[in-house]
Design an enzyme around this catalytic site. Structure first.
Site, short mmCIF file in Angstrom:
data_model
loop_
_atom_site.label_atom_id
_atom_site.label_comp_id
_atom_site.label_asym_id
_atom_site.label_seq_id
_atom_site.Cartn_x
_atom_site.Cartn_y
_atom_site.Cartn_z
N CYS A 1 -4.62 28.00 -17.98
CA CYS A 1 -3.39 27.52 -18.64
C CYS A 1 -3.64 26.13 -19.21
O CYS A 1 -2.92 25.18 -18.91
CB CYS A 1 -2.21 27.53 -17.68
N ALA A 2 -4.67 26.00 -20.03
CA ALA A 2 -5.23 24.70 -20.38
C ALA A 2 -4.52 23.97 -21.51
O ALA A 2 -4.63 22.74 -21.60
CB ALA A 2 -6.70 24.89 -20.78
N ALA A 3 -3.83 24.67 -22.40
CA ALA A 3 -3.24 24.01 -23.57
C ALA A 3 -2.11 23.06 -23.15
O ALA A 3 -1.44 23.31 -22.15
CB ALA A 3 -2.69 25.07 -24.53
N ASP B 1 -3.07 24.42 -13.87
CA ASP B 1 -1.84 23.73 -14.25
C ASP B 1 -0.82 24.82 -14.52
O ASP B 1 -0.67 25.30 -15.64
CB ASP B 1 -2.11 22.87 -15.48
N CYS C 1 4.53 20.58 -13.09
CA CYS C 1 5.38 19.43 -13.41
C CYS C 1 6.83 19.80 -13.09
O CYS C 1 7.76 19.47 -13.83
CB CYS C 1 5.21 18.98 -14.86
#
Length: 513
Positions: free
Chosen positions: A293-295, A398, A451
């Protein structure tokens, strides 16, 4: 950064909005933008069209009016309901009045200007029949703004379901958290360590008349096979005032990036765990690591910066001692393959753009492979080859989340999120964890991040995961950490302090034999 659920703002951003007509006065355009958000558009998708439609001199006011109205949205709604003799059902009228209240209570716009221009805005959006109501309510508030400001500030400015859940999760911190979420967030910078150091860039800011404070963050944790506590120090720059990206020295050249201070913990944590795995193993093949989920690539870029900063890094030159001869050691050099995946093609483009600006697309030490794929189903190369062997030495996840920890930066989240989103997102997180965990090698590490400030997505998610995966052990963050609140598993940062970062959760998992 994260995959998201289907009803999240990220996936709504390309929806057409019949309300988003960028004509008329500044206040009219802000009202239409707020209506578009209420119809499902994200702030990130409508902010640029708003600002780009305005003259330079109007952009600052429009930005402040829009963001402040969003941050105080639910408090203003409650105030409006208390001021109206009868329920106001028309969304356009309610939004217009709330824009007027924001000017009177939070932006210190002169009474006559705020009232007159807001009444005129009601006419422009073709709700002239409500001008008397708009005028009456705003004039009543203008007579005693301090009284109504206190009333507005007394409680939270969140939907009731979210405020209730946060009260359950964070009873001791609740009051401070409710006020903290209503404030603007500071601007933090990450200096590209592959190019320069923090102190040198701070001097560049001084030369550009930009004031910034150095923030030193210490992470400490107890890794397996290590007698001493492992400490990782992260240096962050916090700007005293928000600054346009174009005004930051050498931004276009890739010397610096904008990234929240707590987001900057991710790459150093997983990188140190990765180093520990490599340095404690006697037989190491070429290494593979994963950013899931890198973007849009902020944490990925940070990891690459750390990996490429020093060619003498322990990751590339690891000394292993022969068990039969303590004086004999060999220096092995490894190559690293870093795979990054995300499930949205347009956001993959963002990754490439960010890495190009930072000059991090490829290096001699690290081979980078960026893949558009769904993290709930994607399999690494070995598992694709049907030998079912674990692939990765370290995984940075993430995870998709409700993003409640970044409401200060994206106040539209409080309008767009629903209770159902939390359940849906928690299920998605569990699916991704279940898919990625078997791909992690024994002895490897998975760093789980969100987050969010909701425990269901964070500590409770990881506790549930560990109940079903007995080969997962949690790495304990020790009291030497100067950030976050210790949880039963991991640590939680809350956006309470006006000088501190956003709401993030971190849990570091180790895979046992």
């Amino acid at each position: 950064m994260r995959q998201t659920t289907s009803n999240s703002p990220r996936n709504n951003k390309n929806k057409p909005s019949s309300n988003l007509k960028m004509t008329g006065s500044v206040r009219v355009r802000v009202i239409r933008t707020l209506l578009a958000i209420q119809n499902g558009q994200s702030l990130s998708s409508v902010l640029d069209p708003l600002l780009n439609s305005l003259h330079e001199g109007d952009k600052g006011f429009a930005h402040a009016l829009l963001l402040t109205t969003l941050r105080q949205w639910y408090a203003l709604e409650r105030l409006l309901d208390s001021l109206a003799d009868n329920p106001i059902d028309e969304k356009e009228v309610r939004t217009t009045i709330q824009v007027g209240l924001t000017q009177l209570l939070y932006l210190q716009v002169a009474d006559h200007a705020a009232i007159h221009e807001t009444v005129e805005a009601a006419k422009e959006i073709e709700f002239a029949h409500a001008t008397g109501l708009v005028n009456a309510i705003l004039r009543k508030v203008a007579k005693n703004p301090s009284k109504f400001r206190k009333k507005c500030d007394k409680k939270h400015s969140l939907p009731n379901w979210l405020a209730y859940q946060l009260k359950q999760d964070w009873s001791a911190e609740y009051d401070d958290l409710m006020q903290g979420l209503r404030q603007p967030a500071p601007m933090f910078l990450r200096v590209n360590s592959a190019v320069t150091d923090v102190s040198s860039y701070q001097q560049s800011l001084v030369d550009a008349d930009i004031s910034a404070d150095l923030v030193e963050i210490t992470s400490a944790f107890q890794l397996p096979n290590q007698q001493q506590t492992t400490k990782v120090n992260t240096s962050v720059l916090r700007l005293e005032q928000t600054t346009a990206v174009s005004g930051l020295p050498s931004f276009a050249e890739g010397v610096v990036s904008i990234q929240d201070m707590y987001a900057q913990l991710a790459a150093p944590l997983i990188n140190q765990a990765f180093i520990n795995k490599v340095s404690t193993e006697s037989n190491v093949d070429d290494l593979q690591i994963l950013d899931a989920c890198a973007a849009p690539g902020g944490k990925l870029a940070h990891w690459l910066e750390l990996l490429t900063t020093d060619s003498q890094s322990p990751l590339f030159h690891v000394k292993h001692t022969d068990a039969n001869d303590t004086n004999d050691s060999t220096d092995q050099k490894y190559s690293i393959k870093l795979t990054a995946i995300d499930n949205e093609a347009p956001r993959i483009t963002r990754i490439y753009e960010n890495l190009e600006r930072l000059n991090l697309e490829q290096s001699e030490q690290v081979k980078l492979d960026i893949v558009c794929a769904d993290a709930t189903r994607w399999q690494g190369a070995n598992r694709q080859a049907d030998n079912n062997a674990p692939v990765f030495d370290a995984i940075l996840l993430d995870a998709p989340c409700t993003a409640t920890g970044v409401i200060r930066r994206h106040p539209d989240i409080s309008i767009l999120r629903t209770e159902e989103d939390v359940e849906q997102t928690a299920r998605l997180q569990a699916e991704i964890l279940d898919n990625l965990w078997p791909q992690l090698k024994v002895g490897g590490y998975l760093l789980y991040i969100t987050c969010s400030i909701l425990k269901q997505e964070n500590v409770e998610q990881i506790q549930e995961f560990m109940r079903h995966h007995t080969d997962a052990s949690a790495i304990e963050f020790t009291a030497d950490c100067n950030w976050g609140i210790a949880q039963d598993v991991g640590r939680q940062c809350l956006p309470i302090d006006s000088d501190s970062g956003d709401g993030f959760y971190y849990a570091l998992l180790h895979k046992k034999a």
